[in-house]
Design an enzyme around this catalytic site. Structure first.
Site, short mmCIF file in Angstrom:
data_model
loop_
_atom_site.label_atom_id
_atom_site.label_comp_id
_atom_site.label_asym_id
_atom_site.label_seq_id
_atom_site.Cartn_x
_atom_site.Cartn_y
_atom_site.Cartn_z
CB SER A 1 8.29 0.99 -2.29
OG SER A 1 8.42 -0.24 -2.53
CG ASP B 1 1.69 -2.48 -5.33
OD1 ASP B 1 2.78 -3.03 -6.06
OD2 ASP B 1 2.05 -1.53 -4.55
CG HIS C 1 5.21 -0.72 -6.12
ND1 HIS C 1 4.62 -1.15 -4.87
CD2 HIS C 1 6.43 -0.47 -5.97
CE1 HIS C 1 5.69 -1.11 -3.88
NE2 HIS C 1 6.65 -0.53 -4.49
#
Length: 336
Positions: free
Chosen positions: A37, A123, A163
């Protein structure tokens, strides 16, 4: 005894300083960055700012270099939701211009490097289209910059996970994005990252048997500049590295809300990197961010939109300079 007691009381009152970083016997040809991320964006920034130091990178749920352009609104829209889509050609042109101007390192050092981009189909935080734009960035960089034809780009976007960073264990959170953002997916992302960056393991993998150390991150500020990081970071040292054998190095960047202040030692112990580090003889550096309201970074993200200054994604940025300094202190010198 009286002086011993006074010393103990003094240590209790002031706090024990974290030990300084060791000097390892590092192989400069086996140094890489990886991140999830915001850590993925940071890994890309480090590779572009210091390609001489980090020719290999693993990007998990991240987008193209320079995506935010110093604007938080762009970070939240184009660089996370994918609307509007990033102009990949313009980002490649800007990256090339920065390298030519000396704001970043020379791209020629990526000639035999690699970018491995891993992202999940499910995600909902960083859209798959954003991660695909990240892969397209590297592909166009390879195809347009002279001398980079051998630069490898691996786009791994076919797996079903949300995610998070998938781990080998199974559970019910693979399709969720919940703290500590380690998805029990039955897929060992750390092992795949090591295989992609370092090749097949030279010996079998088992439980981690090395030492996870803390170190004083403030001691490595460059020119006294505050990079807006936590007081302490982590370094995992495999037994072979501690014994003085030649080792590689992986710098692993956590994601937002995944720093030690938020999740304890979950990322630095449970992400899976350490046991693979033993198998590959690779030390793992786990730098840590800190949350703040001024500048605005309440989720303790790595700076990929400019909260630390306008040079945040170049080799003049406070965080990239700090990371490069720490790696140099460990034993890997860049080609300045």
């Amino acid at each position: 005894m009286r002086w011993t007691a006074l010393l103990v009381l003094g240590l209790l009152a002031t706090g024990v300083q974290a030990a300084p970083l060791p000097k390892l016997k590092l192989d400069p040809h086996r140094v890489a960055v990886a991140g999830l991320s915001s850590g993925a964006y940071m890994a890309t920034q480090m590779q572009l700012a210091y390609p001489d130091m980090f020719p290999y990178a693993a990007i998990v749920a991240g987008g193209p270099y320079g995506c935010a352009g110093g604007k938080l609104d762009a970070a939240l829209s184009s660089c996370m939701k994918g609307t509007p889509g990033a102009d990949v050609s313009a980002l490649v042109a800007k990256a090339t211009q920065r390298a030519d101007a000396g704001d970043n390192g020379a791209l020629k050092y990526l000639a035999h490097g690699k970018a491995y981009l891993l992202h999940g189909r499910d995600d909902a935080l960083v859209a798959p289209s954003v991660a695909e734009a990240g892969a397209q960035f590297y592909q166009r960089l390879r195809d347009t910059v002279p001398g980079l034809k051998a630069f490898q780009v691996v786009d791994d976007g076919h797996r079903a996970f949300a995610h998070n960073l998938p781990i080998a264990a199974t559970g019910d959170d693979c399709d969720k994005s919940v703290s500590p953002y380690l998805g029990h997916c039955g897929f060992d992302a750390a092992g795949e990252i090591f295989a992609q960056l370092y090749g097949k393991p030279p010996h079998a993998v088992g439980d981690a048997k090395g030492e996870l150390r803390t170190f004083d991150q403030n001691a490595y500020r460059v020119g006294g500049v505050d990079p807006l990081l936590a007081d302490e970071g982590y370094l995992y040292v495999p037994p072979a590295c501690a014994a003085g054998k030649p080792c590689g190095l992986l710098v692993a960047f956590h994601g937002c809300k995944q720093n030690a202040a938020a999740v304890g030692e979950a990322f630095v112990k449970d992400a899976g990197f350490n046991r693979w580090a033993d198998a590959y003889d690779v030390a793992v550096l786990y730098p840590q961010t800190r949350a703040s309201m001024a500048p605005l970074n309440p989720q303790a993200c790595w700076d990929w939109w400019g909260y630390s200054g306008s040079d945040y994604d170049t080799r003049r940025g406070a965080q990239p300079r700090w990371v490069a300094n720490v790696v140099e202190q460990l034993g890997v010198a860049g080609k300045h």
